[in-house]
Design a protein around this motif. Structure first.
Motif, short mmCIF file in Angstrom:
data_model
loop_
_atom_site.label_atom_id
_atom_site.label_comp_id
_atom_site.label_asym_id
_atom_site.label_seq_id
_atom_site.Cartn_x
_atom_site.Cartn_y
_atom_site.Cartn_z
N ILE A 158 0.85 -1.19 0.00
CA ILE A 158 0.00 0.00 0.00
C ILE A 158 0.89 1.24 0.00
N SER A 159 0.51 2.21 -0.82
CA SER A 159 1.30 3.43 -0.91
C SER A 159 1.15 4.28 0.35
N LYS A 160 1.99 5.31 0.45
CA LYS A 160 1.99 6.16 1.64
C LYS A 160 0.63 6.78 1.91
N SER A 161 -0.05 7.16 0.83
CA SER A 161 -1.35 7.82 0.96
C SER A 161 -2.51 6.85 0.89
N ALA A 162 -2.20 5.58 0.68
CA ALA A 162 -3.20 4.53 0.53
C ALA A 162 -3.95 4.60 -0.80
N HIS A 163 -3.48 5.44 -1.72
CA HIS A 163 -4.16 5.56 -3.01
C HIS A 163 -3.87 4.38 -3.92
N MET A 164 -2.75 3.73 -3.71
CA MET A 164 -2.39 2.60 -4.57
C MET A 164 -2.15 1.37 -3.72
N THR A 165 -2.68 0.26 -4.18
CA THR A 165 -2.45 -1.02 -3.53
C THR A 165 -2.07 -2.06 -4.58
N TYR A 166 -1.43 -3.09 -4.09
CA TYR A 166 -1.06 -4.22 -4.94
C TYR A 166 -1.39 -5.51 -4.19
N TYR A 167 -1.85 -6.50 -4.94
CA TYR A 167 -2.10 -7.81 -4.36
C TYR A 167 -1.51 -8.89 -5.25
N ALA A 168 -0.93 -9.88 -4.63
CA ALA A 168 -0.50 -11.05 -5.38
C ALA A 168 -1.74 -11.74 -5.95
N ASP A 169 -1.59 -12.35 -7.10
CA ASP A 169 -2.74 -13.01 -7.73
C ASP A 169 -3.36 -14.05 -6.81
#
Length: 125
Positions: free
Chosen positions: A51-62
Motif C-alpha cells: 500500500i502506498s503512503k497515501s493509501a491511493h495505490m495497492t497491490y495484491y498477489a494473484d
C-alpha cells in the motif's frame, strides 16, 4: 528504537478469516510504503500486498486477490491485512515491512528498510 510488531496470526480452518495488524514505533508510518510478505516452509518469501503512503495505490498477489485487503491508519501508525476465505496454502509466517522510497508495485523486498518479526498463520483443511 525503530520497531514493527505484527499480531493477529493463529490457527484457523479453511474458509475462516483473520486480521493481521502491524504497529510501528520509533518512526511515522505515513512516510513509508507498507507491505505484507509471507514465507512458507521451504519456499521463498513472497510479496502478498502493498500500500502506498497515501493509501491511493495497492497491490495484491494473484493468489490473494479478492480475498485479502491491505489498509493503513497513519494516525494509529498501524497497517492491517484482512484475510478472508483462507486456504491451507495461505499457511506461512507473515511479515510487515516499511519502505521509504520504493516504486509501485512495491514488491521488491530488498527495497524495504524495516521488518517486523513475523506472525504465524496456520490454515487447516
Amino acid at each position: 528504537q525503530v520497531q514493527l510488531v505484527e499480531s493477529g496470526g493463529g490457527l484457523v480452518q479453511a474458509g475462516d478469516s483473520l486480521r493481521l495488524s502491524c504497529v510501528a514505533s520509533g518512526f511515522f508510518l505515513r512516510g513509508y510504503v507498507m507491505g505484507w510478505f509471507r514465507q512458507a516452509p521451504g519456499k521463498d518469501r513472497e510479496s502478498v500486498a502493498t500500500i502506498s503512503k497515501s493509501a491511493h495505490m495497492t497491490y495484491y498477489a494473484d493468489s490473494v486477490k479478492g480475498r485479502f485487503t491491505i489498509s493503513r491508519d497513519n494516525a494509529k501508525n498501524t497497517v492491517y491485512l484482512q484475510m478472508n476465505s483462507l486456504k491451507p496454502e495461505d499457511t506461512a509466517v507473515y511479515y510487515c515491512a516499511a519502505d521509504a522510497s520504493g516504486n509501485y508495485p512495491y514488491t521488491n523486498g530488498l527495497s524495504y528498510n524495516y521488518w517486523g518479526q513475523g506472525t504465524q498463520v496456520n490454515v487447516s483443511s
